[in-house]
Design an enzyme around this catalytic site. Structure first.
Site, short mmCIF file in Angstrom:
data_model
loop_
_atom_site.label_atom_id
_atom_site.label_comp_id
_atom_site.label_asym_id
_atom_site.label_seq_id
_atom_site.Cartn_x
_atom_site.Cartn_y
_atom_site.Cartn_z
N ARG A 1 15.43 -12.89 18.03
CA ARG A 1 16.37 -13.75 17.32
C ARG A 1 17.70 -13.62 18.03
O ARG A 1 17.80 -12.98 19.07
CB ARG A 1 16.47 -13.37 15.85
CG ARG A 1 16.98 -11.98 15.58
CD ARG A 1 16.42 -11.44 14.30
NE ARG A 1 14.99 -11.26 14.46
CZ ARG A 1 14.12 -11.16 13.46
NH1 ARG A 1 14.53 -11.21 12.25
NH2 ARG A 1 12.86 -10.98 13.70
N LYS B 1 15.32 -8.94 -0.87
CA LYS B 1 15.07 -10.38 -0.80
C LYS B 1 13.88 -10.79 -1.67
O LYS B 1 13.47 -11.96 -1.62
CB LYS B 1 14.81 -10.78 0.65
CG LYS B 1 15.95 -10.42 1.60
CD LYS B 1 15.53 -10.55 3.06
CE LYS B 1 16.53 -9.87 3.97
NZ LYS B 1 16.01 -9.78 5.36
N PRO C 1 17.37 -17.12 3.56
CA PRO C 1 17.91 -16.50 2.36
C PRO C 1 17.90 -14.98 2.47
O PRO C 1 16.87 -14.38 2.73
CB PRO C 1 17.00 -16.99 1.24
CG PRO C 1 15.78 -17.50 1.90
CD PRO C 1 16.14 -17.87 3.28
N GLU C 2 19.07 -14.38 2.33
CA GLU C 2 19.20 -12.93 2.30
C GLU C 2 19.68 -12.56 0.90
O GLU C 2 19.65 -13.39 0.00
CB GLU C 2 20.17 -12.47 3.41
CG GLU C 2 19.72 -12.96 4.79
CD GLU C 2 20.67 -12.60 5.92
OE1 GLU C 2 21.32 -11.55 5.84
OE2 GLU C 2 20.77 -13.38 6.88
#
Length: 282
Positions: A270, A58, A2-3
């Site tokens: 990532r 966030k 979730p951003e």
DNA sequence: CATAGATCCTGTATGC
DNA sequence: TGCATACAGGATCTAT
């Protein structure tokens, strides 16, 4: 993952469902769900009324009426805040449960990977007439915040000697951007994530920020990005911005601008996906 | 001091 | 079939 858009979808849902309600009980089912919190979450919350639901980047927080403190939540990678009737069976990864004095739907914090967390913390002035939780006062405003200072961002960006993607992900410079929207914004701006911050003049920075805002606003309008069942709104529904992605998750697919195959590389532990032809390093 | 990299966590997907 | 490994990544901690 979730951003900002996903967290804002959750904020809107929560605001509708919990504002004004009084907490009757709190059950913490996993120790990692409560972070950086002194004492008992339960003791701090029982009998308190939720005044509203706010967000920066966030982070979400719910000020408790008349107390000067707030319940803060961060979803981490896989956290969910769900409104459920008490009759609904517990989710496998249920970490905390909040019930209310009106006996209406309960608030549940569900988190498979336990990177998310809850805490109660004092509110402090935010420098623009508002308040924010003390523990997130180091977090910059997000690009959709009307008080976001574009000039200050540019100044701080130029003071850094690093890669632009790393800067976009640094929540103390600009908040709300994670791996998905960093890759999408950089693709739209035609910039490679490894471009050094010092090479970007004011107009490039403004252009990049305009793409950050545009992609987030579009994602918000579609309920956010969901790749699996881990990101959902408070009613358990997925967003569908994943259908609109041009870079993130598109490795091996043709770039929708120039047809070159999208590539992936490791970056900051990532993945970064980018078009090797139309995303420039300077 | 500033920047770069490692680390936490667990379910799913992939490879041999 | 089954086991092992890679992968997802936000925030924070440690190392250089």
């Amino acid at each position: 993952m979730p951003e900002l858009p996903e967290v804002e979808v959750v904020r809107r849902g929560l605001d509708r469902w919990v504002t004004g309600r009084i907490i009757a009980d709190v059950e913490v089912l996993h120790a990692r769900a409560v972070r950086r919190h002194e004492g008992s979450l339960k003791d701090d919350l029982i009998g308190q009324q939720i005044a509203c639901v706010s967000r920066r980047g966030k982070y979400l927080w719910m000020p408790l009426s008349g107390t000067g403190v707030a319940l803060v939540a961060h979803l981490g990678m896989s956290g969910q805040l769900l409104m459920q009737p008490s009759s609904t069976p517990d989710e496998t990864h249920l970490r905390a449960r909040f019930t209310f004095t009106d006996r209406g739907p309960e608030l549940r914090f569900v988190d498979q990977r336990t990177f998310g967390g809850l805490m109660v913390t004092p509110l402090v002035a935010d420098g623009a007439g508002g308040q924010l939780p003390e523990i997130i006062s180091h977090i910059a405003r997000d690009p959709l915040d009307p008080a976001f200072d574009e000039e200050a961002f540019e100044t701080r960006l130029h003071a850094r000697d690093t890669e632009i993607k790393r800067a976009l992900l640094d929540q103390s410079l600009v908040s709300g951007i994670g791996n998905i929207y960093a890759d999408e914004s950089l693709w739209r701006a035609g910039l490679h994530g490894r471009c050094r911050t010092g090479l970007l003049d004011g107009s490039r920075v403004q252009d990049l920020l305009s793409h950050v805002r545009a992609v987030m606003i579009e994602a918000l309008a579609q309920g956010g990005t969901s790749f699996d069942s881990l990101y959902v709104n408070v009613n358990g529904e997925s967003g569908y911005f994943d259908r609109s992605l041009d870079a993130y998750g598109q490795e091996g697919e043709p770039c929708s601008r120039c047809g070159t195959l999208i590539e992936r590389e490791r970056f900051m532990n990532r993945s970064s996906t980018f078009c090797p032809r139309c995303q420039l390093n300077s």
